[in-house]
Design a protein around this motif. Structure first.
Motif, PDB file in Angstrom:
ATOM      1  N   LYS A 230     109.646  65.697  -3.665  1.00  0.00           N
ATOM      2  CA  LYS A 230     110.703  65.840  -4.597  1.00  0.00           C
ATOM      3  C   LYS A 230     111.317  64.670  -5.144  1.00  0.00           C
ATOM      4  N   VAL A 231     111.217  63.724  -4.646  1.00  0.00           N
ATOM      5  CA  VAL A 231     112.272  62.481  -4.712  1.00  0.00           C
ATOM      6  C   VAL A 231     111.452  61.280  -4.851  1.00  0.00           C
ATOM      7  N   PRO A 232     110.818  60.905  -6.162  1.00  0.00           N
ATOM      8  CA  PRO A 232     110.165  59.726  -6.190  1.00  0.00           C
ATOM      9  C   PRO A 232     110.808  58.480  -5.869  1.00  0.00           C
ATOM     10  N   PRO A 233     110.274  57.309  -5.796  1.00  0.00           N
ATOM     11  CA  PRO A 233     110.892  56.087  -5.376  1.00  0.00           C
ATOM     12  C   PRO A 233     111.859  55.777  -6.415  1.00  0.00           C
ATOM     13  N   ILE A 234     111.569  56.068  -7.704  1.00  0.00           N
ATOM     14  CA  ILE A 234     112.677  55.415  -8.817  1.00  0.00           C
ATOM     15  C   ILE A 234     113.947  56.383  -8.660  1.00  0.00           C
ATOM     16  N   GLU A 235     113.785  57.197  -8.201  1.00  0.00           N
ATOM     17  CA  GLU A 235     115.084  58.172  -7.982  1.00  0.00           C
ATOM     18  C   GLU A 235     115.957  57.732  -6.786  1.00  0.00           C
ATOM     19  N   GLN A 236     114.932  57.103  -5.915  1.00  0.00           N
ATOM     20  CA  GLN A 236     115.781  56.382  -4.512  1.00  0.00           C
ATOM     21  C   GLN A 236     116.216  55.143  -4.938  1.00  0.00           C
ATOM     22  N   ASP A 237     115.494  54.281  -5.894  1.00  0.00           N
ATOM     23  CA  ASP A 237     116.088  53.208  -6.313  1.00  0.00           C
ATOM     24  C   ASP A 237     117.370  53.501  -7.403  1.00  0.00           C
ATOM     25  N   MET A 238     117.455  54.498  -7.831  1.00  0.00           N
ATOM     26  CA  MET A 238     118.508  54.719  -8.507  1.00  0.00           C
ATOM     27  C   MET A 238     119.638  55.192  -7.763  1.00  0.00           C
ATOM     28  N   ALA A 239     119.561  55.670  -6.813  1.00  0.00           N
ATOM     29  CA  ALA A 239     120.608  56.118  -5.781  1.00  0.00           C
ATOM     30  C   ALA A 239     121.130  54.996  -5.120  1.00  0.00           C
ATOM     31  N   CYS A 240     120.334  53.910  -4.931  1.00  0.00           N
ATOM     32  CA  CYS A 240     120.822  52.659  -4.279  1.00  0.00           C
ATOM     33  C   CYS A 240     121.690  51.964  -5.202  1.00  0.00           C
ATOM     34  N   ALA A 241     121.115  51.767  -6.534  1.00  0.00           N
ATOM     35  CA  ALA A 241     121.850  51.265  -7.346  1.00  0.00           C
ATOM     36  C   ALA A 241     123.292  51.803  -7.545  1.00  0.00           C
ATOM     37  N   ALA A 242     123.451  53.160  -7.647  1.00  0.00           N
ATOM     38  CA  ALA A 242     124.609  54.033  -7.763  1.00  0.00           C
ATOM     39  C   ALA A 242     125.501  53.477  -6.388  1.00  0.00           C
ATOM     40  N   ALA A 243     124.986  53.376  -5.153  1.00  0.00           N
ATOM     41  CA  ALA A 243     125.707  52.754  -4.317  1.00  0.00           C
ATOM     42  C   ALA A 243     126.202  51.411  -4.399  1.00  0.00           C
ATOM     43  N   VAL A 244     125.571  50.587  -5.063  1.00  0.00           N
ATOM     44  CA  VAL A 244     126.140  49.393  -5.297  1.00  0.00           C
ATOM     45  C   VAL A 244     127.047  49.240  -6.497  1.00  0.00           C
ATOM     46  N   SER A 245     126.877  50.055  -7.357  1.00  0.00           N
ATOM     47  CA  SER A 245     128.050  50.506  -8.463  1.00  0.00           C
ATOM     48  C   SER A 245     129.174  50.744  -7.781  1.00  0.00           C
ATOM     49  N   ASN A 246     129.252  51.772  -6.880  1.00  0.00           N
ATOM     50  CA  ASN A 246     130.370  52.305  -6.400  1.00  0.00           C
ATOM     51  C   ASN A 246     130.965  51.490  -5.598  1.00  0.00           C
ATOM     52  N   MET A 247     130.377  50.215  -4.914  1.00  0.00           N
ATOM     53  CA  MET A 247     131.046  49.321  -4.142  1.00  0.00           C
ATOM     54  C   MET A 247     131.844  48.497  -5.070  1.00  0.00           C
ATOM     55  N   LEU A 248     131.085  48.114  -6.321  1.00  0.00           N
ATOM     56  CA  LEU A 248     131.838  47.255  -7.533  1.00  0.00           C
ATOM     57  C   LEU A 248     133.387  47.914  -7.687  1.00  0.00           C
ATOM     58  N   VAL A 249     133.219  49.211  -8.039  1.00  0.00           N
ATOM     59  CA  VAL A 249     134.424  49.789  -8.543  1.00  0.00           C
ATOM     60  C   VAL A 249     135.297  49.811  -7.328  1.00  0.00           C
ATOM     61  N   ALA A 250     135.061  50.138  -6.004  1.00  0.00           N
ATOM     62  CA  ALA A 250     136.034  50.119  -4.883  1.00  0.00           C
ATOM     63  C   ALA A 250     136.489  48.775  -4.892  1.00  0.00           C
ATOM     64  N   ALA A 251     135.772  47.504  -4.937  1.00  0.00           N
ATOM     65  CA  ALA A 251     136.192  46.152  -4.925  1.00  0.00           C
ATOM     66  C   ALA A 251     137.360  46.314  -5.893  1.00  0.00           C
ATOM     67  N   HIS A 252     136.911  46.310  -7.146  1.00  0.00           N
ATOM     68  CA  HIS A 252     137.779  46.144  -8.273  1.00  0.00           C
ATOM     69  C   HIS A 252     139.070  46.914  -7.919  1.00  0.00           C
ATOM     70  N   ALA A 253     139.058  48.150  -7.564  1.00  0.00           N
ATOM     71  CA  ALA A 253     140.247  49.238  -7.285  1.00  0.00           C
ATOM     72  C   ALA A 253     141.143  48.288  -6.300  1.00  0.00           C
ATOM     73  N   GLN A 254     140.772  47.442  -5.253  1.00  0.00           N
ATOM     74  CA  GLN A 254     141.460  46.972  -4.260  1.00  0.00           C
ATOM     75  C   GLN A 254     141.969  45.565  -4.713  1.00  0.00           C
ATOM     76  N   GLY A 255     141.796  45.154  -5.788  1.00  0.00           N
ATOM     77  CA  GLY A 255     142.023  43.705  -6.310  1.00  0.00           C
ATOM     78  C   GLY A 255     141.091  42.656  -6.140  1.00  0.00           C
ATOM     79  N   LEU A 256     140.046  42.893  -5.475  1.00  0.00           N
ATOM     80  CA  LEU A 256     138.802  42.026  -5.290  1.00  0.00           C
ATOM     81  C   LEU A 256     137.839  41.689  -6.382  1.00  0.00           C
ATOM     82  N   GLY A 257     137.229  40.700  -6.353  1.00  0.00           N
ATOM     83  CA  GLY A 257     136.278  40.431  -7.346  1.00  0.00           C
ATOM     84  C   GLY A 257     134.938  40.783  -6.688  1.00  0.00           C
ATOM     85  N   CYS A 258     133.896  40.786  -7.650  1.00  0.00           N
ATOM     86  CA  CYS A 258     132.568  41.273  -7.149  1.00  0.00           C
ATOM     87  C   CYS A 258     131.574  40.761  -8.429  1.00  0.00           C
ATOM     88  N   VAL A 259     130.550  40.496  -8.071  1.00  0.00           N
ATOM     89  CA  VAL A 259     129.455  40.351  -9.010  1.00  0.00           C
ATOM     90  C   VAL A 259     128.134  40.680  -8.411  1.00  0.00           C
TER      91      VAL A 259
END
Length: 195
Positions: free
Chosen positions: A104-133
């Protein structure tokens, strides 16, 4: 900084300096990554944390890959630039999509989950005054890089996430109007589709 403020104000920060994030800051980023939407709880990700001498080793790997891509025809300056890429931040996190077979979970959905994890880290870094790219580019898809980082055949690199402290003022980005991107459906006859 509250969650909405972090989400509304986050920007990419390409110029980063030390010190590296603290253990507490890293833990906050890691926990944020693990809260990404994840259909069937597959956890289709893993992360390599690289700093110190590891950044230099990654630079050597980048240089070798660039030489292979150029059939050995690479100037010393260009080679040095590739070798210096990982040194643009005191910490680099490689986000790896690690696919599992699931009916029920094709690779594209797994890629999106991984991308969402990266996005969450970007926001968490910003919230702590860090920079990220978040960077990818040709090196993210290079077979020599994949092999050097120990990827399996079912894995791909989603991001080279550079983390540190902003070197200067954060860039200002244009304020976007949500009305330009969100519309009601179905549209009401005789009225504008934007709400």
């Amino acid at each position: 900084m509250d969650a909405l403020e972090a989400l509304h104000q986050r920007v990419s920060v390409p110029r980063l300096v030390g010190p590296a994030p603290t253990a507490v800051q890293r833990e906050a980023m890691y926990r944020a990554a693990l809260r990404a939407p994840d259909h069937a709880y597959l956890r289709p990700w893993r992360f390599l944390v690289i700093e110190g001498e590891g950044l230099e080793a990654l630079g050597e790997l980048f240089g070798r890959a660039a030489l292979v891509q150029a059939d050995g025809d690479l100037s010393a300056d260009v080679l040095a630039r590739y070798q210096g890429l990982p040194l643009r931040a005191p910490l680099l996190i490689v986000a790896i999509c690690s696919h599992s077979e699931h009916p029920k979970v094709p690779p594209i959905e797994q890629d999106m989950a991984c991308a969402a994890a990266v996005s969450n880290m970007l926001v968490a870094a910003h919230a702590q005054g860090l920079g990220c790219v978040w960077r990818t580019g040709d090196l993210a898809y290079d077979p020599l890089i994949r092999e050097g980082l120990g990827l399996s055949s079912h894995e791909t690199i989603a991001a080279f996430l550079y983390v540190g402290h902003p070197a200067g003022e954060l860039k200002r980005v244009p304020e976007l109007d949500p009305q330009d991107f969100f519309a009601k459906w179905p549209p009401v006859q005789g009225s504008a589709t934007r709400t």
